[in-house]
Design a protein around this motif. Structure first.
Motif, mmCIF file in Angstrom:
data_model
loop_
_atom_site.group_PDB
_atom_site.id
_atom_site.type_symbol
_atom_site.label_atom_id
_atom_site.label_comp_id
_atom_site.label_asym_id
_atom_site.label_seq_id
_atom_site.Cartn_x
_atom_site.Cartn_y
_atom_site.Cartn_z
ATOM 1 N N PHE A 221 0.716 -1.069 0.025
ATOM 2 C CA PHE A 221 0.066 -0.142 0.000
ATOM 3 C C PHE A 221 0.897 1.120 -0.071
ATOM 4 C CE2 PHE A 221 -3.021 -3.161 1.603
ATOM 5 C CZ PHE A 221 -4.161 -2.733 0.834
ATOM 6 N N ASP A 222 2.103 0.887 -0.127
ATOM 7 C CA ASP A 222 3.101 2.272 -0.263
ATOM 8 C C ASP A 222 3.033 2.726 -1.661
ATOM 9 O OD1 ASP A 222 4.774 4.219 0.393
ATOM 10 O OD2 ASP A 222 6.260 2.836 1.671
ATOM 11 N N PHE A 223 3.989 3.754 -1.902
ATOM 12 C CA PHE A 223 4.180 4.111 -3.097
ATOM 13 C C PHE A 223 4.737 3.311 -4.152
ATOM 14 C CE2 PHE A 223 3.537 8.145 -1.006
ATOM 15 C CZ PHE A 223 2.608 8.799 -2.019
ATOM 16 N N LEU A 224 4.979 3.324 -5.183
ATOM 17 C CA LEU A 224 5.428 2.395 -6.202
ATOM 18 C C LEU A 224 7.086 2.386 -5.868
ATOM 19 C CD1 LEU A 224 4.983 0.353 -8.727
ATOM 20 C CD2 LEU A 224 5.628 2.122 -10.214
ATOM 21 N N GLU A 225 7.562 1.125 -5.652
ATOM 22 C CA GLU A 225 8.971 1.187 -5.548
ATOM 23 C C GLU A 225 9.862 1.403 -6.637
ATOM 24 O OE1 GLU A 225 9.493 -2.832 -3.733
ATOM 25 O OE2 GLU A 225 9.081 -1.980 -1.644
ATOM 26 N N PHE A 226 11.079 2.175 -6.405
ATOM 27 C CA PHE A 226 11.907 2.228 -7.384
ATOM 28 C C PHE A 226 12.505 0.860 -8.092
ATOM 29 C CE2 PHE A 226 16.229 2.818 -8.951
ATOM 30 C CZ PHE A 226 16.005 3.810 -9.969
ATOM 31 N N TYR B 113 -8.089 5.674 -26.604
ATOM 32 C CA TYR B 113 -8.553 5.276 -25.306
ATOM 33 C C TYR B 113 -7.418 4.492 -24.295
ATOM 34 C CZ TYR B 113 -10.249 1.310 -22.451
ATOM 35 O OH TYR B 113 -10.477 0.251 -21.428
ATOM 36 N N HIS B 114 -6.618 3.614 -25.194
ATOM 37 C CA HIS B 114 -5.608 2.720 -24.203
ATOM 38 C C HIS B 114 -4.658 3.978 -23.829
ATOM 39 C CE1 HIS B 114 -6.928 -1.486 -24.603
ATOM 40 N NE2 HIS B 114 -7.529 -1.120 -25.848
ATOM 41 N N ILE B 115 -4.355 4.925 -24.600
ATOM 42 C CA ILE B 115 -3.564 5.863 -23.959
ATOM 43 C C ILE B 115 -3.966 6.428 -22.947
ATOM 44 C CG2 ILE B 115 -2.299 8.144 -24.270
ATOM 45 C CD1 ILE B 115 -1.148 6.188 -25.951
ATOM 46 N N PHE B 116 -5.168 6.954 -22.505
ATOM 47 C CA PHE B 116 -5.775 7.298 -21.518
ATOM 48 C C PHE B 116 -5.796 6.257 -20.290
ATOM 49 C CE2 PHE B 116 -8.367 10.492 -24.190
ATOM 50 C CZ PHE B 116 -7.389 11.461 -24.039
ATOM 51 N N GLN B 117 -6.267 5.144 -20.711
ATOM 52 C CA GLN B 117 -6.436 3.892 -19.679
ATOM 53 C C GLN B 117 -5.211 3.632 -18.769
ATOM 54 O OE1 GLN B 117 -9.591 1.680 -18.960
ATOM 55 N NE2 GLN B 117 -8.244 2.239 -17.214
ATOM 56 N N LEU B 118 -3.995 3.501 -19.827
ATOM 57 C CA LEU B 118 -2.835 3.530 -19.312
ATOM 58 C C LEU B 118 -2.284 4.568 -18.441
ATOM 59 C CD1 LEU B 118 -0.040 1.767 -19.313
ATOM 60 C CD2 LEU B 118 0.742 3.048 -21.357
ATOM 61 N N GLY B 119 -2.581 5.736 -18.912
ATOM 62 C CA GLY B 119 -2.141 7.004 -17.922
ATOM 63 C C GLY B 119 -2.874 6.728 -16.323
ATOM 64 N N ALA B 120 -4.160 6.155 -16.424
ATOM 65 C CA ALA B 120 -4.846 6.148 -15.281
ATOM 66 C C ALA B 120 -4.398 5.093 -14.489
ATOM 67 C CB ALA B 120 -6.388 5.800 -15.453
ATOM 68 N N ILE C 190 -1.100 6.167 -12.698
ATOM 69 C CA ILE C 190 -1.262 7.072 -11.515
ATOM 70 C C ILE C 190 -1.582 6.013 -10.204
ATOM 71 C CG2 ILE C 190 -2.854 8.817 -10.375
ATOM 72 C CD1 ILE C 190 -3.019 10.143 -13.176
ATOM 73 N N MET C 191 -2.481 5.259 -10.607
ATOM 74 C CA MET C 191 -2.977 4.110 -9.495
ATOM 75 C C MET C 191 -1.702 3.529 -9.083
ATOM 76 S SD MET C 191 -6.537 2.906 -11.616
ATOM 77 C CE MET C 191 -6.559 1.526 -10.458
ATOM 78 N N ALA C 192 -1.000 2.813 -9.857
ATOM 79 C CA ALA C 192 0.262 2.042 -9.358
ATOM 80 C C ALA C 192 1.159 2.852 -8.800
ATOM 81 C CB ALA C 192 0.985 1.569 -10.582
ATOM 82 N N LEU D 102 -1.394 -1.965 -6.915
ATOM 83 C CA LEU D 102 -2.275 -1.573 -7.997
ATOM 84 C C LEU D 102 -1.430 -1.645 -9.377
ATOM 85 C CD1 LEU D 102 -4.717 0.970 -7.060
ATOM 86 C CD2 LEU D 102 -4.865 -1.522 -6.836
ATOM 87 N N LYS D 103 -0.360 -2.175 -9.273
ATOM 88 C CA LYS D 103 0.579 -2.323 -10.380
ATOM 89 C C LYS D 103 0.227 -3.577 -11.235
ATOM 90 C CE LYS D 103 4.041 -5.188 -8.115
ATOM 91 N NZ LYS D 103 5.434 -5.199 -7.517
ATOM 92 N N LEU D 104 -0.787 -4.312 -10.574
ATOM 93 C CA LEU D 104 -1.446 -5.645 -11.447
ATOM 94 C C LEU D 104 -2.296 -4.911 -12.542
ATOM 95 C CD1 LEU D 104 -4.596 -6.385 -10.973
ATOM 96 C CD2 LEU D 104 -3.845 -6.312 -8.777
ATOM 97 N N PHE D 105 -2.460 -3.663 -12.711
ATOM 98 C CA PHE D 105 -3.398 -2.963 -13.778
ATOM 99 C C PHE D 105 -2.266 -2.321 -14.676
ATOM 100 C CE2 PHE D 105 -6.705 -2.894 -10.503
ATOM 101 C CZ PHE D 105 -7.628 -3.587 -11.240
ATOM 102 N N PHE D 106 -1.273 -1.890 -13.933
ATOM 103 C CA PHE D 106 -0.392 -0.991 -14.959
ATOM 104 C C PHE D 106 0.731 -1.731 -15.611
ATOM 105 C CE2 PHE D 106 4.185 0.775 -14.405
ATOM 106 C CZ PHE D 106 4.042 1.723 -15.639
#
Length: 629
Positions: A429-434, A500-507, A510-512, A518-522
């Protein structure tokens, strides 16, 4: 020569744009794309044979990669826990935290006198939050366990009636002062049936990724590139091999199918009730297993709305997808017994706001410039979503998802409370790791996705410029006094699915970034975008077909240099589950406490206590309820 090739390509793009515009203005259906293949000539027959052969090849590869992925995750799960040699209690203990809670209801259904008795017991459960009685189907999104429970009962009854052996049982000597235990292998064992169904669905998901890559890039090699990218970045795409019973294991493969259906709808010349039905069905199948599905669907509907505001889909198609989402939300709300979190979610609020924007389309058309239309539509979406969300939550007095807002608040401010600290102490639940970013960079996934995005945006910008120039020329020829740049809501353009996929990847990015889990979406969506390297329309400038294919194969090879080493690190994980203290505790509870005893304690332990002993508990790991918190 290169400029001439570019001009020819953009001319074709413009012709396609004109075709889409003509179709949007007609009420009759468009002619089938392959109508010329319907003749009886030898040439038509040959083309038909080629098309059929290509489809057979695509389906064969899809089945092959699906089987490989299913075996892949299954073997890693076995290597990690030595699941085949564990006793029933040990297998149950491997399902820690909320996984054990979910599995306990599957166990309840298969051990009940009848399926109906088991189903009713989940709808009137007084064991999970004693002394309260709750409907766990409403609270925990347990439809996968319901269907798997029904499936196991049916499978077990049929195989026993036919005299088919479905499992083998052994006696395992564990050593280290631990008593020997009995264990069973085979799909006839309840735990094996459960995880086998999950791993089968993961195989279906990989097959869908292949089909998705083929459809998006219009080339089989695009599907192969997508699949290889997923394999090379498998550890960052999913955690199903370590935590099978989690809700995402059941839900995410359905979301891949749902995104494919949305892509198909965006690419189609016309939209109809078949699109609505298909997308709505996939949305219901996605939402019923996972309470987080609403957030992913909210990003999708906003991404589709983005294609509408930029003029890549018309009002009819926007309404089609809106209807599908609205219908899917309503059906899910009913099947989840009026789950208030759905009705008061940001997803529902966004849907309401976009409906308002659509109803006010005539008002926006009167604005003098595209920029004003865009600002007005986006502002109404933002204000409306926030307004509807808080209004509905206040009217219905729903605070079950308040901790999610506080979690996001704690990410960017100094705010903290007990619940946010309980979440943020966990790495997922932390920020995305480097470290995650570096892994995705070493496999060339992030650089490849960036190149694809640049190519798509360049292609769309040039296409926009050519269409704009054509509009100017046409207006000059006709001495028209109309506005040069027509509002996008009246002039749909091609390639809406790419935008659409450009916008979806952008979302998803941000989530990841905000929540690493949530990197499982990214990450999978990065793999999907890489399929566009095989698109001749975007990367045809590389050269001939042979040169283009050679480039894609070389990219796969370069990805594999780091990707295979990351896979090897996962394959090297060898272990054997053992938790003697917890096993001793559970045996003591069953032997030394009355069956009506009630327990409270650490949330992971409570899930195991309910699962293995059947005793009542008062707290559990599922946190999406204000009263329980």
């Amino acid at each position: 020569m290169q400029n001439m090739a570019l001009k020819q390509r953009f001319s074709k793009d413009h012709s396609r744009a004109q075709h889409v515009n003509n179709v949007a203005g007609k009420s009759s259906k468009a002619k089938p794309k392959f109508s010329k293949l319907n003749g009886t000539t030898n040439k038509g027959s040959a083309l038909s044979d080629v098309f059929t052969g290509r489809m057979v090849l695509i389906l064969f590869i899809a089945c092959l990669v699906g089987i490989l992925n299913s075996a892949h995750v299954s073997s890693m799960f076995e290597n990690d826990r030595f699941f085949s040699h564990l006793s029933d209690m040990e297998r149950e203990m491997t399902f820690r935290t909320e996984m054990g809670l979910y599995y306990s209801y599957y166990k309840t259904i298969i051990e009940a006198p009848s399926f109906i008795d088991g189903l009713l017991s989940t709808m009137r459960d007084n064991i999970t939050e004693f002394p309260d009685t709750i409907n766990v189907l409403k609270r925990f999104n347990l439809y996968p366990e319901v269907f798997l429970g029904l499936g196991f009962r049916s499978f077990d009854s049929i195989t026993k009636w036919m005299g088919i052996a479905t499992k083998q049982c052994f006696r395992v000597n564990r050593g280290h002062d631990l008593p020997p235990v009995a264990n069973c292998e085979g799909i006839g064992d309840p735990a094996y049936f459960y995880i086998s169904a999950i791993f089968f669905e993961q195989g279906v998901m990989m097959a869908l990724f292949f089909l998705f890559g083929v459809y998006l890039s219009n080339d089989i090699l695009g599907g192969i590139l997508t699949v290889m990218a997923v394999f090379f970045n498998h550890g960052e795409c999913t955690r199903v091999q370590w935590t099978p019973p989690l809700r995402e294991s059941f839900a995410y493969p359905v979301f891949v199918l749902e995104m494919l259906l949305v892509t198909y709808c965006l690419r189609s010349a016309e939209s109809n009730w078949k699109h609505v039905t298909a997308i709505a069905s996939a949305i219901v199948a996605f939402m019923l297993p996972w309470q987080f599905a609403q957030f992913a669907l909210m990003t999708q509907i906003v991404a589709v709305f983005g294609t509408y505001t930029f003029g890549y889909i018309d009002t009819q198609k926007m309404k089609c997808i809106l209807k599908a989402h609205t219908l899917g939300l309503f059906i899910s709300f009913v099947f989840l017994f009026g789950n208030e979190m759905l009705f008061t979610s940001f997803y529902a609020a966004a849907l309401l706001s976009i409906w308002v924007v659509i109803m006010l389309e005539a008002v926006f058309k009167k604005l003098p410039h595209f920029i004003l239309i865009f600002i007005g539509q986006v502002s109404l979406l933002l204000v409306g979503t926030l307004g509807f969300k808080f209004l509905l939550a206040r009217l219905l007095s729903v605070t079950d998802d308040a901790h999610i807002g506080n979690l996001f608040k704690s990410k960017f401010t100094g705010y903290k409370d007990f619940h946010t600290m309980l979440y943020t102490c966990a790495a997922e639940f932390d920020f995305l790791e480097f470290k995650t970013v570096s892994k995705l960079t070493y496999t060339l996934l992030i650089p490849s996705a960036i190149i694809v995005i640049i190519a798509v945006l360049y292609h769309l910008v040039v296409l926009e410029y050519n269409i704009w120039q054509t509009c100017i020329s046409k207006e000059k020829d006709e001495d028209s006094s109309k506005e040069t740049l027509l509002p996008p809501i009246t002039r749909p353009k091609p390639h809406a699915e790419l935008l659409y996929h450009i916008f979806q990847l952008g979302a998803f990015t941000i989530m990841a970034f905000i929540i690493m889990r949530l990197k499982l979406f990214f990450t999978p969506h990065l793999c999907l975008m890489c399929s566009l390297f095989a698109s001749k329309q975007l990367f045809g400038f590389i050269g001939s077909r042979t040169q283009h294919y050679s480039f894609v194969v070389m990219l796969i090879f370069l990805m594999g240099i780091s990707g295979i080493s990351q896979l090897q690190s996962q394959w090297d994980i060898k272990g054997e589950f053992s938790n003697a203290p917890q096993e001793e505790l559970l045996n003591w509870i069953m032997a030394s406490t009355p069956k009506d005893a009630v327990f409270a304690g650490p949330m992971p332990t409570m899930a195991s206590a309910k699962l293995s002993t059947g005793r009542c508990i008062v707290n559990h790991p599922h946190y999406e309820d204000a009263g329980l918190r």
